[in-house]
Design an enzyme around this catalytic site. Sequence first.
Site, PDB file in Angstrom:
ATOM      1  N   HIS A 171       0.832  -1.198   0.000  1.00  0.00           N
ATOM      2  CA  HIS A 171       0.000   0.000   0.000  1.00  0.00           C
ATOM      3  C   HIS A 171       0.878   1.264   0.000  1.00  0.00           C
ATOM      4  CE1 HIS A 171      -3.675   2.314   1.290  1.00  0.00           C
ATOM      5  NE2 HIS A 171      -2.719   3.150   1.606  1.00  0.00           N
ATOM      6  N   GLU A 172       1.817   1.304   0.908  1.00  0.00           N
ATOM      7  CA  GLU A 172       2.643   2.514   1.038  1.00  0.00           C
ATOM      8  C   GLU A 172       3.499   2.732  -0.200  1.00  0.00           C
ATOM      9  OE1 GLU A 172       1.754   4.372   3.339  1.00  0.00           O
ATOM     10  OE2 GLU A 172       0.628   2.847   4.424  1.00  0.00           O
TER      11      GLU A 172
HETATM   12 ZN   LIG Z   1      -2.715   5.202   1.987  1.00  0.00          ZN
END
Ligand SMILES: [Zn+2]
Length: 963
Positions: free
Chosen positions: A383-384
Amino acid sequence: MGKVYYLSKNVGLGLLVLAASALATIIALSIAYDKAKNRGKPGDGATDSTSTPTPATTPFTSKDPWDHYRLPDSLIPVSYNVTLWPRLVPNIDGLYIFTGHSGVVFRCEKETDLILIHSNKLNLTTINGHHAKLSGLGEATAPAIQKSWLVVKTEYLVLQLRSRLTVGASYVLYVEFQGELADDLEGFYRSEYVDDGVKRVVATSQMQATYARKTFPCFDEPAMKAIFNIIIYHSQDTVALSNGREIGTKDTIIDGMAVRVTTFEPTEKMSTYVLAFIVTDFVSTQSNQHNNLLIRIWARRKAIEKNQGEYALNVTGPILQFYERYYNATYPLSKSDQIALPDFNAGAMENWGLITYRETALLYDPILSSTGNKERVTTVIAHELAHMWFGNLVTMRWWNDLWLNEGFASYVEYLGADHAEPTWNIKDQIVLYDVHKVFAVDALASSHPLSRREEEVNDPSQISEMFNTISYSKGAAVLRMLSEFLSEPVFAKGLSSYLNTFAFGNTVYTDLWDHLQQAVEKTPGMHIPHTVHDIMHRWTLQMGFPVVTINTRTGSITQKHFLLDPDSVVDRPSQFNYTWFVPIKWMKTGVEQQQYWLLKKTDTNTEMRASGGEWVVANTNVSGYFRVNYDTDNWDRLISLLNTNHQSLSIINRAQIIDDAFNLARAKIINTTLALRTTKYLSKERDYTPWESALRSLDYYILMFDRTEVYGALQAYFKKQIQPLFEHFKTITENWTKVPTGHTDQYSQINAIGVACSVGVPGCRELIKSWFKQWMENPHHNPIHPNLKTTVYCNAIAFGGVEEWDFAWRMLQNATLASEVTRLRSALACTKAPWLLNRYLEYTLDPTKIRKQDATSTIQYISRNVVGMPLAWNFFRAKWSFIYEQYGKGSFSFSNLVSGITTRFSTEFELQELRKFKEDNLDGGFGSATLALEQAIEKTTANIKWVTENKANVMKWFTEEST
Ligand SMILES: [Zn+2]
Ligand SMILES: *[C@@H]1O[C@H](CO)[C@@H](O)[C@H](O)[C@H]1NC(C)=O
Ligand SMILES: *[C@@H]1O[C@H](CO)[C@@H](O)[C@H](O)[C@H]1NC(C)=O
Ligand SMILES: *[C@@H]1O[C@H](CO)[C@@H](O)[C@H](O)[C@H]1NC(C)=O
Ligand SMILES: *[C@@H]1O[C@H](CO)[C@@H](O)[C@H](O)[C@H]1NC(C)=O
């Protein structure tokens, strides 16, 4: 935020542990990851920084520019020089501080004699009688400052000039400042941990959304991108990190102190909210550089020594390479640092080049961590890293478009994680973790559209409110739907063109639609019934989603806004009248059919008629963001298919049938008993997803009935259904000595044991007790497999007494792995002893016992317990002003606390209590929980009605089916 707020991805560990003997031990572990950010209180009237060197008569009318939360567009920053010096030991007043100075070069775009720049809670040094010094760059001469002052409410430093700035000219604004390095998890802050009994201090930062201004005066809006030249002063036994690579260090003596000065390469052009500054004694593990990219994982020395950073290091390179291909854009920076912090509110934060994580979201211990922990690490990293392009390289202009940033990362994290762990089938999990989860929220009349108008989002608490499940999970679900109906290659092509066009710039969400539309038009043979804009507007500008009803006798298809409570009133008008353009992938008797678009309220597709043994399933793989209902005959055929040959439906569709049926029943579209019938085949089900789906659906029944006589029959039914799964795992694990090989099978085993023990399947509690007892006898050797710890601890504490509780508490104090701390912290909430629960509630307000970042989730765990719920509710009301002051102003977890405590509310009495609570505290307001409180009242009202209407039927059904 890059994931500043991630909440309750169950990731297979919390799961549902069914209640035993009317004493619930349900813990839905709400794992805060980027989705669950727990924010403090932005801008609630700092007591410092109110001084005005030239107080004068400052007229505060609502017309003044500094009364607006948004910056005027007259000045644009170009670059900053920022020097910071955090002190990791307190000063003589016992205060931890940082000092610094900064210069910002800005260009004047529109004539003005006023400079507004964000500054919050900083003490600015007076220079020549003012808060700042202004000079001209190049030919420009700077006007004199007439007066300067700070505006606490809107967090500005204001300079009134004696004459106007020149359009096109550039100036430098220089400030010197001192701030507190507080432990408030906002801006430049202090995090502490204990190592070998010694307290260690880390200076770290969290800028999203509006805390950069608490570190140095800056134009603190995402569109105000600039280049940052950072210098950090620190002691020689620490390292300093920031967004760019360190390019030089120099040791020197200042005021008799040995100081190391670390200089960083200039950043790319970037937003203030993804800046990061860290000074720490942490160490790192790093990979061999390829393509000149330096990848490092930072953590406490002990964690690195135990190789807890190795897994993150292993997956980071492959995930970055995956995104480079997927986005068709190279990673824009020269390094990627990721750091695990002992004290961190969000799950993780995508600072560009220096991503910060909770320890549980980055560290994986090969011996002590569970499969669920590993999955969480993989998905949070994915995600990051997705944000490094989407969000950081190309940034939304304003926070109203946050959903695009977060929804996007929440969708592609599954693609990135799948690349790193191809055997996990992780892409399917989006249905459980995001789609079904957000359906529950988005089916309420109090929901809101994904997209908000820019003017609707202004102050820091409105910005904080954007970090919610709708933004993350609905955003992910509709983007996935878009990618599915465009096909992945077309989606990726449009995406890549968008990213390359707007690199280092800012956008509004329709810019993405433009580029996707161009990709559609450039693809031969590609056809969609309307433009991407027109299709997507219906999903982003109106709240909620449709239920599509297919009548397989006539072939008629209709859509209707799905509302969980059919009597609720939608007072939010929609320009599209709550109709959607719905892409329907479907299947007839096992054969995939051509995608069908439902473009109006009612339509007919004769292909969808079914007769004889034929059956229809629509929304295959839940690729669309909608629910499906059928005529009764088709429902009956699907249920009989489940009972005879469930494997002829995909795992996702089995889960979907259950989830849709239960929710349609809640909305009174089908009978409750029809929904319950979808669970009868579960005695044959071995796969995780359908079981998990059923347990989540039935969780509502447990919450509503675990204080009533229905509970006995419900438990008996569960016992009958779960026993075969329990025996299955007993067999395949050779009497609990092996670990199942499949990724989701491991989760399924956790469910089997958790449910079996709570409903009393023979042999289960004995098994758990014996494991826990072995551990108590030899605390240095824990015989419980990491996958099973959460469940085993919880049940052992639920069926044990104060010895078990105190033992677990001691183990919590000694635990060095953050995920072990989390397990124990949730398990401690499982006890049935009120005095232990009350004592535990008190601990949550004592930061030496429960870390501040964990306080609200601990209260939530306690409230999930049927015995703990009333205690937590009383505690919450009694300590309201304190809790509100600590967490109320800008916190996602705070609204979760309100919804968590009230989930079981289903009586008139509880509704009255809730209303009274609202009235009593109206004056102070409810901060970021305002919406959650409204939702709680709405949900309680709906629960009361539901229980009244269904109790007798449900009692009858469970009684009949459990014998
Ligand atoms: Zn995010
Ligand atoms: C920033 O620092 C650089 C390098 O020391 C210097 O050349 C430049 O003048 C500084 N700019 C400002 C605005 O202070
Ligand atoms: C800022 O100034 C106020 C008022 O003088 C003082 O109380 C406070 O401690 C100062 N804060 C810092 C971080 O120096
Ligand atoms: C990381 O990769 C190495 C090399 O492939 C492997 O030996 C090691 O087990 C991996 N570590 C983890 C924690 O998966
Ligand atoms: C990838 O980017 C390159 C250069 O920007 C471009 O020429 C190429 O067409 C792109 N490929 C795709 C699949 O978009």
